[in-house]
Structure formats: C-alpha cells, structure tokens
Design an enzyme around this catalytic site. Sequence first.
Site, PDB file in Angstrom:
ATOM      1  N   SER A 136      38.199  40.894  65.316  1.00 35.76           N
ATOM      2  CA  SER A 136      39.109  41.174  66.438  1.00 35.76           C
ATOM      3  C   SER A 136      39.021  40.002  67.404  1.00 35.76           C
ATOM      4  O   SER A 136      38.053  39.225  67.348  1.00 35.76           O
ATOM      5  CB  SER A 136      38.637  42.442  67.161  1.00 35.76           C
ATOM      6  OG  SER A 136      39.308  42.614  68.391  1.00 35.76           O
ATOM      7  N   TYR A 149      32.358  47.689  72.236  1.00 37.29           N
ATOM      8  CA  TYR A 149      33.206  47.222  71.129  1.00 37.29           C
ATOM      9  C   TYR A 149      33.072  45.709  70.937  1.00 37.29           C
ATOM     10  O   TYR A 149      32.912  45.242  69.812  1.00 37.29           O
ATOM     11  CB  TYR A 149      34.659  47.620  71.415  1.00 37.29           C
ATOM     12  CG  TYR A 149      35.626  47.274  70.296  1.00 37.29           C
ATOM     13  CD1 TYR A 149      35.463  47.782  69.007  1.00 37.29           C
ATOM     14  CD2 TYR A 149      36.724  46.440  70.532  1.00 37.29           C
ATOM     15  CE1 TYR A 149      36.358  47.466  67.990  1.00 37.29           C
ATOM     16  CE2 TYR A 149      37.626  46.129  69.522  1.00 37.29           C
ATOM     17  CZ  TYR A 149      37.445  46.639  68.248  1.00 37.29           C
ATOM     18  OH  TYR A 149      38.332  46.329  67.234  1.00 37.29           O
TER      19      TYR A 149
HETATM   20  P1  NAP Z   1      42.918  52.847  62.553  1.00 40.56           P
HETATM   21  O1  NAP Z   1      44.356  53.125  62.254  1.00 40.56           O
HETATM   22  O2  NAP Z   1      42.178  53.791  63.435  1.00 40.56           O
HETATM   23  O3  NAP Z   1      42.133  52.653  61.184  1.00 40.56           O
HETATM   24  C1  NAP Z   1      40.730  52.621  61.115  1.00 40.56           C
HETATM   25  C2  NAP Z   1      40.313  52.856  59.679  1.00 40.56           C
HETATM   26  O4  NAP Z   1      38.883  52.777  59.622  1.00 40.56           O
HETATM   27  C3  NAP Z   1      40.727  54.215  59.171  1.00 40.56           C
HETATM   28  O5  NAP Z   1      41.222  54.095  57.864  1.00 40.56           O
HETATM   29  C4  NAP Z   1      39.429  54.997  59.193  1.00 40.56           C
HETATM   30  O6  NAP Z   1      39.427  55.926  58.115  1.00 40.56           O
HETATM   31  C5  NAP Z   1      38.422  53.891  58.907  1.00 40.56           C
HETATM   32  N1  NAP Z   1      37.068  54.272  59.284  1.00 40.56           N
HETATM   33  C6  NAP Z   1      36.583  54.548  60.514  1.00 40.56           C
HETATM   34  N2  NAP Z   1      35.306  54.940  60.433  1.00 40.56           N
HETATM   35  C7  NAP Z   1      34.978  54.906  59.117  1.00 40.56           C
HETATM   36  C8  NAP Z   1      33.816  55.213  58.382  1.00 40.56           C
HETATM   37  N3  NAP Z   1      32.702  55.660  58.985  1.00 40.56           N
HETATM   38  N4  NAP Z   1      33.829  55.074  57.037  1.00 40.56           N
HETATM   39  C9  NAP Z   1      34.947  54.658  56.415  1.00 40.56           C
HETATM   40  N5  NAP Z   1      36.086  54.342  57.039  1.00 40.56           N
HETATM   41  C10 NAP Z   1      36.099  54.471  58.379  1.00 40.56           C
HETATM   42  O7  NAP Z   1      42.791  51.420  63.289  1.00 40.56           O
HETATM   43  P2  NAP Z   1      43.147  49.919  62.784  1.00 40.56           P
HETATM   44  O8  NAP Z   1      43.707  49.232  63.951  1.00 40.56           O
HETATM   45  O9  NAP Z   1      43.903  49.931  61.528  1.00 40.56           O
HETATM   46  O10 NAP Z   1      41.664  49.346  62.567  1.00 40.56           O
HETATM   47  C11 NAP Z   1      41.269  48.630  61.418  1.00 40.56           C
HETATM   48  C12 NAP Z   1      40.293  47.524  61.822  1.00 40.56           C
HETATM   49  O11 NAP Z   1      40.981  46.584  62.650  1.00 40.56           O
HETATM   50  C13 NAP Z   1      39.097  48.000  62.638  1.00 40.56           C
HETATM   51  O12 NAP Z   1      37.938  47.325  62.186  1.00 40.56           O
HETATM   52  C14 NAP Z   1      39.440  47.570  64.063  1.00 40.56           C
HETATM   53  O13 NAP Z   1      38.288  47.363  64.838  1.00 40.56           O
HETATM   54  C15 NAP Z   1      40.202  46.295  63.779  1.00 40.56           C
HETATM   55  N6  NAP Z   1      41.101  45.821  64.850  1.00 40.56           N
HETATM   56  C16 NAP Z   1      42.081  46.631  65.353  1.00 40.56           C
HETATM   57  C17 NAP Z   1      42.906  46.137  66.348  1.00 40.56           C
HETATM   58  C18 NAP Z   1      44.007  46.968  66.972  1.00 40.56           C
HETATM   59  O14 NAP Z   1      44.480  46.630  68.068  1.00 40.56           O
HETATM   60  N7  NAP Z   1      44.464  48.033  66.323  1.00 40.56           N
HETATM   61  C19 NAP Z   1      42.742  44.829  66.840  1.00 40.56           C
HETATM   62  C20 NAP Z   1      41.739  44.042  66.293  1.00 40.56           C
HETATM   63  C21 NAP Z   1      40.933  44.544  65.296  1.00 40.56           C
HETATM   64  P3  NAP Z   1      38.830  57.429  58.172  1.00 40.56           P
HETATM   65  O15 NAP Z   1      38.923  57.881  59.604  1.00 40.56           O
HETATM   66  O16 NAP Z   1      39.728  58.173  57.225  1.00 40.56           O
HETATM   67  O17 NAP Z   1      37.442  57.288  57.662  1.00 40.56           O
END
Ligand code: NAP
Length: 250
Positions: A136, A149
């Site tokens: 991120s 975070y």
């Molecule tokens: P999201 O829609 O909330 O997706 C998060 C994913 O992580 C879900 O599929 C969730 O699946 C999974 N997850 C969470 N805890 C888990 C666990 N204990 N075991 C296995 N899977 C787990 O959010 P996203 O934005 O797509 O996030 C994906 C990645 O991008 C994350 O690492 C986040 O930090 C990063 N990111 C996001 C942003 C943003 O603005 N959205 C920006 C920079 C980086 P389940 O709940 O089904 O397990």
Amino acid sequence: MTTANSARPVAAVTGASSGIGAAVARALAAAGFHVVLGARRVDRCSAIAREIDGTAVRLDVTDPASVSAFVAAVPECRLLVNNAGGAKGLEPVAEADEDDWRWMWEANVMGTLRVTKGLLPALIASGDGHIITVTSIAALEPYDNGAGYTGAKHAQAMLHRTLRGELLGRPVRLTEIAPGMVETEFSLVRFAGDAEKAGDVYRGLTPLTAEDVAETIVFAATRPAHVNIDQIVLKPRDQASAMRAHRREG
Ligand code: NAP
C-alpha cells in the site's frame, strides 16, 4: 483439490473473495493462469472459481493449520499473489485498540510470511517463480490515525523487499504493488461495517477500481522471465499522498 491437471501455469491468490484479489483472480485467468483462490469466505471463492475454471480452497492466513492445508493444495505454483489483509480502525496512537493492531499484524504480516514460506519451495521448483505482494502507499509513508495499518504494511513490505536480496540467484521474481485509494470492501472492514463512514472515504473523488490494480498486477506477471518489476505505486489522479486528496463539491 488438484491443480496440476492442466497445462496452464498455476497462480495462488490470497484474499480472492472480494476486491483486488477477486479482480486479480479473474484477470490472471484471462491471461492464461489456473488460479487457486484462497480466503475465509470460500463460497465466494468457489463462485469465482467456477466462472474462471479455477480452484477454491478455504484459507485463513492467520491460522498456521489453514495455511498448511492451502499450501498442500497447491503442489505446483508459478505465481503467488500475497493480497489478503486490510485495516481495522482509524485512531490516534493515544487511543490505539490492541486487538485491532494484532489483527492487522496477523493478517498483513504473519499471513504474508506464512503463505510465502509455505509456497516458496514450489515457486523455486517451477524454475520461473514470481511473488507479487500487495502492500500500500501505507507502506511508504505514515498518516495520522493510521499507525496500526502503516506499521503492519511497512513490516509486510520489508519482508517482501528482503526476499529480493535473499532470493538473488534463484528463479523467483519479486514485485511489490503499492496502491493508494481503491474502492473495495476495505473501508467497510476498517469501519466494522459502517457503510456511511466507508462511503465518506471516497466522497467527491474518483478512486482506483480493483480492476485497475489487477491490470497492473497482470502486467508485472506477464513480463519475460528476466524482467523483474520491483515496485509499482499507483494512486487515483485525485490523490497526491495518503493525507492529501482533491474532493469535488456536491
Ligand atoms: P477487501 O475487499 O476487504 O479484500 C480483502 C481480502 O482479504 C478479502 O478477500 C478477505 O477475504 C481477505 N482476508 C482478510 N483477512 C483474511 C484472512 N485472515 N485470511 C485470508 N484472507 C483474508 O479489500 P481490498 O482493498 O481488496 O484489499 C486487498 C489488499 O489490498 C489488502 O492487503 C489491503 O491492505 C490492500 N490495499 C487496499 C487498498 C484500498 O484502498 N482498498 C489500498 C492499498 C492496499 P475473507 O474476508 O473472505 O477472508
């Protein structure tokens, strides 16, 4: 739960049940990969797996036994996308919630460590392995109220960047993807399901979509084997940094 039954190279994607991970699974399948989708909400992974002729395996990256079972289901692996993770809470350090901090550390840092350790032998054995980790811009700079975070994302990024040196001479590429604001379930999770608070994060600006990030990941994954894209930072045009964004009125 076999994955070695096709000529397609195998890609394991963690956190593939929603947001970036789900979009990455679809985009990698379109690029010719057999995708193994892992997340706790395995029903969602199964629905996507049916759509893209992939494989769904339940995965909780915070549980060593679950990670072992996931790894056992991926005997051959060319690409690992460490994507599972997220944020909980948005409080100043003075009011930090230790449970939220532990969750963020377990999911983003220990989860990435466990899955990477588990799949590393298969990635090396593939002769052309690749680890792509979604960190991120929180891995690049601090922001107010975000220390739980940003701390976890910095640690996850250090784990990933350290591998770039440790694996030098081995056939494994390392790519870090550092997005700014992406509209997914990220903010809903951060604010414990409060849709209004989550919506406010993206109010008045055009955030990245999960597909924007997925396209970037597929680009990195489909370069020739000698080309290592070390790091890609992508942000909405409306966002200059973690704390500075342009929001239109109305
Ligand atoms: P999201 O829609 O909330 O997706 C998060 C994913 O992580 C879900 O599929 C969730 O699946 C999974 N997850 C969470 N805890 C888990 C666990 N204990 N075991 C296995 N899977 C787990 O959010 P996203 O934005 O797509 O996030 C994906 C990645 O991008 C994350 O690492 C986040 O930090 C990063 N990111 C996001 C942003 C943003 O603005 N959205 C920006 C920079 C980086 P389940 O709940 O089904 O397990």
